[in-house]
Motif scaffolding. Structure first.
Motif, PDB file in Angstrom:
ATOM      1  N   GLU A  11      -9.411   0.640  -1.515  1.00  0.00           N
ATOM      2  CA  GLU A  11      -8.355   1.218  -0.668  1.00  0.00           C
ATOM      3  C   GLU A  11      -8.759   1.218   0.803  1.00  0.00           C
ATOM      4  O   GLU A  11      -7.973   0.823   1.676  1.00  0.00           O
ATOM      5  CB  GLU A  11      -8.030   2.655  -1.111  1.00  0.00           C
ATOM      6  N   ASP A  12      -9.976   1.644   1.074  1.00  0.00           N
ATOM      7  CA  ASP A  12     -10.392   1.766   2.476  1.00  0.00           C
ATOM      8  C   ASP A  12     -10.479   0.396   3.156  1.00  0.00           C
ATOM      9  O   ASP A  12     -10.013   0.225   4.286  1.00  0.00           O
ATOM     10  CB  ASP A  12     -11.738   2.484   2.559  1.00  0.00           C
ATOM     11  N   THR A  46      -8.929  -2.432   2.335  1.00  0.00           N
ATOM     12  CA  THR A  46      -7.620  -3.083   2.492  1.00  0.00           C
ATOM     13  C   THR A  46      -6.731  -2.335   3.479  1.00  0.00           C
ATOM     14  O   THR A  46      -5.850  -2.933   4.090  1.00  0.00           O
ATOM     15  CB  THR A  46      -6.898  -3.218   1.135  1.00  0.00           C
ATOM     16  N   THR A  47      -6.952  -1.032   3.627  1.00  0.00           N
ATOM     17  CA  THR A  47      -6.110  -0.256   4.551  1.00  0.00           C
ATOM     18  C   THR A  47      -6.617  -0.367   5.988  1.00  0.00           C
ATOM     19  O   THR A  47      -5.841  -0.609   6.914  1.00  0.00           O
ATOM     20  CB  THR A  47      -6.097   1.236   4.141  1.00  0.00           C
ATOM     21  N   GLU A  48      -7.920  -0.181   6.161  1.00  0.00           N
ATOM     22  CA  GLU A  48      -8.449  -0.077   7.522  1.00  0.00           C
ATOM     23  C   GLU A  48      -8.738  -1.443   8.140  1.00  0.00           C
ATOM     24  O   GLU A  48      -8.690  -1.589   9.364  1.00  0.00           O
ATOM     25  CB  GLU A  48      -9.707   0.803   7.516  1.00  0.00           C
ATOM     26  N   ILE A  49      -9.045  -2.416   7.297  1.00  0.00           N
ATOM     27  CA  ILE A  49      -9.276  -3.778   7.810  1.00  0.00           C
ATOM     28  C   ILE A  49      -8.107  -4.685   7.437  1.00  0.00           C
ATOM     29  O   ILE A  49      -7.594  -5.419   8.264  1.00  0.00           O
ATOM     30  CB  ILE A  49     -10.586  -4.371   7.255  1.00  0.00           C
ATOM     31  N   GLY A  50      -7.662  -4.635   6.207  1.00  0.00           N
ATOM     32  CA  GLY A  50      -6.558  -5.506   5.780  1.00  0.00           C
ATOM     33  C   GLY A  50      -7.037  -6.936   5.608  1.00  0.00           C
ATOM     34  O   GLY A  50      -8.180  -7.184   5.187  1.00  0.00           O
ATOM     35  N   PRO A  51      -6.215  -7.930   5.965  1.00  0.00           N
ATOM     36  CA  PRO A  51      -6.603  -9.329   5.803  1.00  0.00           C
ATOM     37  C   PRO A  51      -7.850  -9.625   6.633  1.00  0.00           C
ATOM     38  O   PRO A  51      -7.981  -9.109   7.747  1.00  0.00           O
ATOM     39  CB  PRO A  51      -5.404 -10.104   6.358  1.00  0.00           C
ATOM     40  N   LEU A 102      -2.823 -13.860   4.062  1.00  0.00           N
ATOM     41  CA  LEU A 102      -1.419 -13.511   3.786  1.00  0.00           C
ATOM     42  C   LEU A 102      -1.269 -12.103   3.232  1.00  0.00           C
ATOM     43  O   LEU A 102      -0.342 -11.382   3.589  1.00  0.00           O
ATOM     44  CB  LEU A 102      -0.801 -14.526   2.820  1.00  0.00           C
ATOM     45  N   THR A 114      -3.658  -8.467   1.739  1.00  0.00           N
ATOM     46  CA  THR A 114      -4.780  -7.678   2.243  1.00  0.00           C
ATOM     47  C   THR A 114      -6.017  -7.892   1.378  1.00  0.00           C
ATOM     48  O   THR A 114      -6.975  -7.127   1.467  1.00  0.00           O
ATOM     49  CB  THR A 114      -4.435  -6.177   2.299  1.00  0.00           C
ATOM     50  N   PRO A 165       0.984 -13.172  -0.195  1.00  0.00           N
ATOM     51  CA  PRO A 165       1.180 -11.916   0.545  1.00  0.00           C
ATOM     52  C   PRO A 165       1.197 -10.705  -0.384  1.00  0.00           C
ATOM     53  O   PRO A 165       1.013  -9.580   0.058  1.00  0.00           O
ATOM     54  CB  PRO A 165       2.557 -12.110   1.205  1.00  0.00           C
ATOM     55  N   ASP A 166       1.457 -10.936  -1.660  1.00  0.00           N
ATOM     56  CA  ASP A 166       1.544  -9.836  -2.629  1.00  0.00           C
ATOM     57  C   ASP A 166       0.194  -9.331  -3.104  1.00  0.00           C
ATOM     58  O   ASP A 166       0.154  -8.411  -3.939  1.00  0.00           O
ATOM     59  CB  ASP A 166       2.361 -10.289  -3.847  1.00  0.00           C
ATOM     60  N   THR A 169      -1.945  -7.019  -2.686  1.00  0.00           N
ATOM     61  CA  THR A 169      -2.023  -5.736  -1.975  1.00  0.00           C
ATOM     62  C   THR A 169      -2.441  -4.637  -2.950  1.00  0.00           C
ATOM     63  O   THR A 169      -2.372  -4.814  -4.171  1.00  0.00           O
ATOM     64  CB  THR A 169      -0.667  -5.389  -1.329  1.00  0.00           C
ATOM     65  N   LEU A 170      -2.830  -3.503  -2.400  1.00  0.00           N
ATOM     66  CA  LEU A 170      -3.448  -2.432  -3.191  1.00  0.00           C
ATOM     67  C   LEU A 170      -2.596  -1.956  -4.359  1.00  0.00           C
ATOM     68  O   LEU A 170      -3.130  -1.615  -5.424  1.00  0.00           O
ATOM     69  CB  LEU A 170      -3.764  -1.242  -2.267  1.00  0.00           C
ATOM     70  N   ASP A 171      -1.285  -1.920  -4.161  1.00  0.00           N
ATOM     71  CA  ASP A 171      -0.394  -1.402  -5.206  1.00  0.00           C
ATOM     72  C   ASP A 171      -0.463  -2.220  -6.500  1.00  0.00           C
ATOM     73  O   ASP A 171       0.003  -1.765  -7.538  1.00  0.00           O
ATOM     74  CB  ASP A 171       1.051  -1.386  -4.690  1.00  0.00           C
TER      75      ASP A 171
END
Lengths: 473, 473
Positions: free
Chosen positions: A50-51, A53-58, A300, A302, A438-439, A441-443
């Motif tokens: 989570e951290d 992918t949220t704080e840095i992302g791609p 594309l 995270t 692009p999909d 992602t964390l979810d």
């Protein structure tokens, strides 16, 4: 796990402290094992995922984002109490995405396609290119085609990949992406567009690297989503029936035409790096167990399933082993850089450490769904060890495979050089719905399955890190 | 259904032609009903849906593509043998999409969001705007907010919509899209971004119209996908804990900032039109049954479930009723133009034909999944008719609802003026996964469920088109 302290003795009132102490001493269980720690509601893997992918992302290899991810990684691994946390930098060629647009322009009204460039694709220039499409039902059909069907055209490579639990379709169908553009370029194509190597039905095409041989000038190379590919095929079939002109031998059909704008750039040589941390073993002479994931991601999404989750899984397992008590062997954690764009981190690790003896190498880089199979590639001396490992993971629904383990990209050079390896194979049924899109992602991560991964890794790692020199090199 | 012609009589050799004719006459069943025709493997609805979405694709109201769709529609309806096929043109304001990009820019590294503009959104200009985000957990929270929390900011409206079979979440949660930007604009927001009104987890945001009151200057208004909204919320929560500066009353948190580029354009008044076709009834004095769908679509997908399938369903049913034998009442097929952007086609139809008596109005505009419920809003005289209809559709798994039918957008003005209506309510569980997204493409349609729709519509329409003047106006 619970510690059955006999509280009722207090209630009885007549129990002496000595009796209580004796009772406690008699019933006290051993401290929790790594796998028990993992089962106590592990959230280490989730919080890393989570951290990051949220704080840095791609975090595309060679970019500022990947550098920020390394800085983040070092702070996190130090905070978790690992030893010798360090960055090992290396140089690598850096490619970045630009504009990406495509349209089917004729014989119907222009329709926009959802397209993404493949890594190492050449640029069309900002004005783009337009050409007739040469349709090939799969990579083998392109291989077999005479040059004159390809020359001057935009090659489209179709395929029929479907989901499998072991992800085995990737190798076969993936050839269209890995080397399709190279084959088309050699036959004179002006560009290549593939049906994205994916099993979903969303208009989010899958990117990924494509490779041109030395001496072959790269051409623009993209991938369109499955629904876009379906549309292209429907239009292509209709165009084949539309008579553009008549000849003595029959009619000439309307061509299906595409306009393509892809403007990626090669930025030249940039810095990337591996981040390494260790759980020091009690026997400093014993060779280490190396566990790997990769820190970089495609741009594309995270990079949640590919491969933040892998870093979360291996690191949580190492932490649980460390907490349970110092292991005999050192555990070396490798968060590799620049995997997606050519495994530069894995190669850099091998160049630097390949001479060193490694007991065994494992990697987690196939998403976050549950481990369903364990495979081995171990020396004969490790047969009892493999039996112990298979028994240890069986309670988590993991079966023993019959094929040799293959390792992972970042430990590929080690394994090729003879380092033993074990695969904790994850369920790949959903993997190619999300891979490189692009999909990612964390979810998309199921915390329950992520936790099973950590438990299985903890069970495995505890045994490996305490294995003897008679069992592993 | 099969016709049991006694072929064995020929084989016996001794049968006279007279005997054969008598036998044929004795065993011949009635010609197939509309619903029996629909059950013979209907592919009319599919072919309308496939051809329209393949050859025309997206058909935004007022554009060249919508005009091409009308031309296509007239040719198709004529080819199917309908009477009085015609276009009824009207004027309408035309809005088209431009560039659309967004980033979360601070307090973390810039991360790109998947965004789409909402219909009637203002433009940010090509350079875009950047601002602090004001977070509202839902539309009601924005409504309740004092102006100073909104003024000069980019409003983000969150929500918690989940799928329902009857699609009932759309009205409640949809307010964020329908009028959220208007509310934010009145409080001084510089732009509004909403969590897209959708129930999927793909990075394809849902577009749709938003409405500004007369006198309220439109502001840029967009929607981001659920995974992007999740990311925004995670960053917003973290930013709230980051101390930018200290005050005697506590700390000031880091703002979460967004950059937004949306460049849609208003093209002014353009042409659109309704396409109308009829199955002439035997009683020309009887009022017609009107069945509707809409021909235009949003521009992101190919408008397969919204609403090519609806046009396919109603038209296939009308064709089956016509083939089964001339009905008493005329069936009027309305493929409305410009529904998505303000129901301009429905309004134009009502302006032109609203004075005429209509027996009953029905619309199909909720996807292509199966009909699961029938609802009525009929005069008291039609109670036995409703019972007959409920019995006729029950074999297809359709239950009778307890709430009044509501009709559909394109027949909304007719229903508001008192025309009876019936809802053949489709299963909406998947509908808001796809609605107004790039994913609204042909592959999302299940041919089996589409066929059930046609069978239910054929059963219903056959009864309605042969209803008496004592039952319906």
């Amino acid at each position: 796990m619970t510690i059955p302290i006999p509280f009722r003795l207090f209630a009885l009132g007549g129990a002496s402290l000595a009796l209580f102490a004796a009772s406690l001493s008699a019933s006290i269980p051993p401290p929790p094992s790594a796998v028990e720690l993992a089962q106590q509601g592990d959230d280490l893997a989730w919080s890393i995922t989570e951290d990051l992918t949220t704080e840095i992302g791609p975090r595309m290899a060679g970019t500022e984002a990947e550098a920020a991810a390394r800085k983040w990684a070092i702070a996190r691994l130090q905070a978790m109490g690992f030893a010798d946390v360090r960055e090992e930098p290396f140089d690598m060629p850096t490619w970045v995405r630009g504009a990406e647009e495509a349209w089917l322009t004729s014989p119907f009204l222009p329709q926009k396609l959802s397209i993404t460039a493949l890594g190492t694709s050449a640029s069309t220039g900002p004005k783009g290119i337009e050409g007739d499409i040469a349709y090939f039902k799969n990579f083998d059909a392109l291989l077999a085609a005479p040059d004159h069907l390809v020359k001057g055209r935009i090659v489209f490579i179709d395929h029929q990949m479907v989901p499998t639990q072991d992800g085995s379709g990737y190798g076969a169908y993936g050839r269209a992406r890995f080397i399709g553009a190279n084959v088309a370029a050699k036959k004179g194509a002006i560009a290549t567009v593939i049906r994205a190597i994916g099993t979903d039905d969303h208009r989010n095409p899958h990117t990924g690297g494509t490779n041109f041989e030395a001496g072959v000038a790269p051409i623009p190379a993209g991938a369109i989503s499955n629904p876009d590919a379906d549309q292209l095929v429907r239009q292509w079939k209709r165009a084949r029936l539309m008579r553009k002109s008549e000849t003595p031998l029959g009619y000439i059909a309307e061509p299906l035409r595409m306009k393509l704008i892809l403007t990626p750039q090669n930025l030249g040589i940039r810095k990337s790096g591996n981040v390494i941390a260790e759980v020091p073993g009690s026997d400093r002479g014993a060779s280490p167990v190396i566990i790997a994931c990769h820190l970089d991601s495609w741009d594309l999404g995270t990079g949640a399933i590919d491969d933040a989750a892998g870093c979360g899984i291996i690191t949580a397992a190492a932490k649980h082993v460390m907490t349970a008590g110092q292991p005999r062997r050192t555990i070396r954690i490798l968060w590799a850089g620049a995997e997606e764009v050519g495994v530069f981190g894995g190669k850099a690790y091998f160049e630097r450490h390949g001479e060193q003896k490694h007991a065994v190498a494992l990697e987690s880089d196939f998403g976050a769904d549950r481990v369903w199979r364990i495979d081995f590639k171990l020396p004969d001396s490790a047969k009892p060890l493999a039996d112990r490992l298979a028994a240890a993971v069986a309670p988590f629904g993991v079966v023993r495979g019959r094929q040799p383990a293959s390792g992972g990209a970042d430990i590929g050079a080690l394994v090729a050089a003879g380092v033993p390896t074990i695969d904790l194979a994850q369920d790949g049924t959903r993997y190619f719905d999300l891979h490189h899109t692009p999909d990612d992602t964390l979810d998309k991560i199921d915390p329950v399955q992520l936790r099973q991964n950590v438990a299985v890794w903890s069970a495995t790692l505890a045994i490996l890190a305490n294995s003897s020199d008679a069992e592993l090199p």
